[in-house]
Design an enzyme around this catalytic site. Structure first.
Site, mmCIF file in Angstrom:
data_model
loop_
_atom_site.group_PDB
_atom_site.id
_atom_site.type_symbol
_atom_site.label_atom_id
_atom_site.label_comp_id
_atom_site.label_asym_id
_atom_site.label_seq_id
_atom_site.Cartn_x
_atom_site.Cartn_y
_atom_site.Cartn_z
ATOM 1 N N ASN A 14 0.839 -1.200 0.000
ATOM 2 C CA ASN A 14 0.000 0.000 0.000
ATOM 3 C C ASN A 14 0.876 1.252 0.000
ATOM 4 O OD1 ASN A 14 -2.964 -0.526 0.132
ATOM 5 N ND2 ASN A 14 -2.338 -1.856 1.795
ATOM 6 N N LEU A 81 0.378 -2.238 12.514
ATOM 7 C CA LEU A 81 -0.269 -3.131 13.492
ATOM 8 C C LEU A 81 -0.137 -2.678 14.938
ATOM 9 C CD1 LEU A 81 0.659 -6.541 11.820
ATOM 10 C CD2 LEU A 81 -1.443 -5.178 11.587
ATOM 11 N N ASN A 98 -6.654 5.262 8.002
ATOM 12 C CA ASN A 98 -6.257 3.847 8.068
ATOM 13 C C ASN A 98 -6.954 3.078 6.958
ATOM 14 O OD1 ASN A 98 -5.172 1.402 9.236
ATOM 15 N ND2 ASN A 98 -7.261 0.965 9.948
ATOM 16 N N HIS A 100 -8.382 -0.637 6.119
ATOM 17 C CA HIS A 100 -8.748 -1.906 6.764
ATOM 18 C C HIS A 100 -9.297 -2.844 5.693
ATOM 19 C CE1 HIS A 100 -9.924 -4.652 9.922
ATOM 20 N NE2 HIS A 100 -11.065 -4.809 9.285
ATOM 21 N N ASP A 141 -10.874 0.736 14.330
ATOM 22 C CA ASP A 141 -11.664 0.649 13.094
ATOM 23 C C ASP A 141 -13.003 1.383 13.207
ATOM 24 O OD1 ASP A 141 -10.598 -2.805 12.781
ATOM 25 O OD2 ASP A 141 -9.638 -0.960 12.056
ATOM 26 N N GLU A 171 -7.539 -2.291 -2.268
ATOM 27 C CA GLU A 171 -6.809 -1.455 -1.308
ATOM 28 C C GLU A 171 -5.895 -0.437 -1.979
ATOM 29 O OE1 GLU A 171 -6.065 -5.053 1.780
ATOM 30 O OE2 GLU A 171 -5.295 -3.068 2.327
HETATM 31 C C1 GRF Z 1 -3.235 -4.760 4.137
HETATM 32 O O1 GRF Z 1 -4.155 -5.751 3.738
HETATM 33 C C2 GRF Z 1 -3.893 -3.822 5.117
HETATM 34 O O2 GRF Z 1 -5.273 -3.583 4.869
HETATM 35 C C3 GRF Z 1 -3.750 -4.586 6.386
HETATM 36 O O3 GRF Z 1 -2.450 -5.131 6.327
HETATM 37 C C4 GRF Z 1 -2.107 -5.362 4.951
HETATM 38 C C5 GRF Z 1 -0.793 -4.659 4.696
HETATM 39 O O4 GRF Z 1 -0.351 -4.887 3.412
HETATM 40 N N1 GRF Z 1 -3.945 -3.775 7.566
HETATM 41 P P1 GRF Z 1 0.943 -4.081 2.863
HETATM 42 O O5 GRF Z 1 1.992 -4.089 3.946
HETATM 43 O O6 GRF Z 1 0.505 -2.691 2.519
HETATM 44 O O7 GRF Z 1 1.352 -4.860 1.645
#
Ligand code: GRF
Length: 197
Positions: A14, A81, A98, A100, A141, A171
Site C-alpha cells: 500500500n 499493526l 487507516n 482496513h 476501526d 486497497e
Molecule cells: C493490508 O491488507 C492492510 O489492509 C492490512 O495489512 C495489509 C498490509 O499490506 N492492515 P501491505 O503491507 O501494505 O502490503
C-alpha cells in the site's frame, strides 16, 4: 503541498502504491517520512529505495516529535499493526487515515487484522469482500468512513487468495484515491460523517 507520513509494519505494498502516485504527480502531496514499529519491515526498505526518510520508532513522544519536525499534515496507516496512542489521535484529529481490509463494520475491531480478517470472511463463506479507508478514532476501526469498495470473491479458493484479491484490486486503489481527495482539500468531516466535495 501536503506533507504525508506513512506508518507500516509489513511488506508495504500500500505504501508503494502511494509512493508511485506521489512520484507520478497523481497525488498533490509528498511523503516526507515512513515509520515502522518493526526494524525489519520491508516497507522501510521501499522508503529508502525511494529516498524517503525511513525510521523504526516505538516511543510515542519521539514519534510525535519527529512528526512535528517534519511538519507532517497527514498520517496514513498502511498495514500498521501497533495501536496509535490517544495523544497522537487527539493531536491529529481527522488527519490520520487507516486502510482496513474489510467492509466495515463487518470483520473489524480488536483481533481483526491482516490475514485474520480474510480467514473469518472466507470461513463465513462471503461472496463479496472489500476494504475501507477511514479516519482513526479512539475506537479500533471505528472512525468516520472515507471510502469503501467491494469485489466478488466467490471464486477465491483460500483466505490467502481472498487477501491478494482485495489488496491488489481494491486497497491500493482506494487508499490512493482517499489520499488524493485529502490533498485536494475535498474531504470534510461533519458530525462524525465524511463529506466528499
Ligand atoms: C493490508 O491488507 C492492510 O489492509 C492490512 O495489512 C495489509 C498490509 O499490506 N492492515 P501491505 O503491507 O501494505 O502490503
Amino acid at each position: 503541498m501536503v506533507k504525508i507520513a506513512v506508518f507500516v509494519s509489513g511488506g508495504g505494498t500500500n505504501l508503494q502504491a502511494l509512493i508511485d502516485a506521489c512520484q507520478n504527480n497523481e497525488i498533490n502531496g509528498e511523503i516526507v517520512l515512513v515509520v515502522s514499529n518493526r526494524k525489519k519491515a520491508y516497507g522501510l526498505e521501499r522508503a529508502r529505495l525511494a529516498n524517503i526518510k525511513a525510521e523504526c520508532i516505538k516511543d510515542d513522544d519521539l514519534l510525535i516529535k519527529r512528526l512535528e519536525e517534519e511538519k507532517v499534515d497527514l498520517i496514513v496507516l498502511a498495514g500498521y499493526l501497533a495501536i496509535v496512542s490517544e495523544k497522537l489521535i487527539n493531536k491529529y484529529e481527522n488527519k490520520i487515515m487507516n486502510i482496513h481490509p474489510s467492509l466495515i463494520p463487518s470483520f473489524c475491531g480488536p483481533g481483526f487484522y491482516g490475514l485474520h480478517v480474510h480467514e473469518h470472511a472466507f470461513n463465513r463463506g462471503v461472496k463479496v469482500a472489500g476494504a475501507t479507508v477511514h479516519f482513526v478514532s479512539a475506537v479500533v476501526d471505528g472512525g468516520p468512513i472515507i471510502l469503501q469498495r467491494a469485489i466478488d470473491v466467490s471464486k477465491a479458493q483460500s483466505p490467502e487468495e481472498m487477501q491478494e484479491m482485495v489488496l491488489v484490486n481494491i486497497e491500493h486503489k482506494i487508499l490512493k484515491e482517499a489520499v488524493k481527495l485529502y490533498c485536494d482539500g475535498k474531504i470534510k468531516v461533519e458530525n462524525e460523517r465524511v463529506i466528499i466535495e
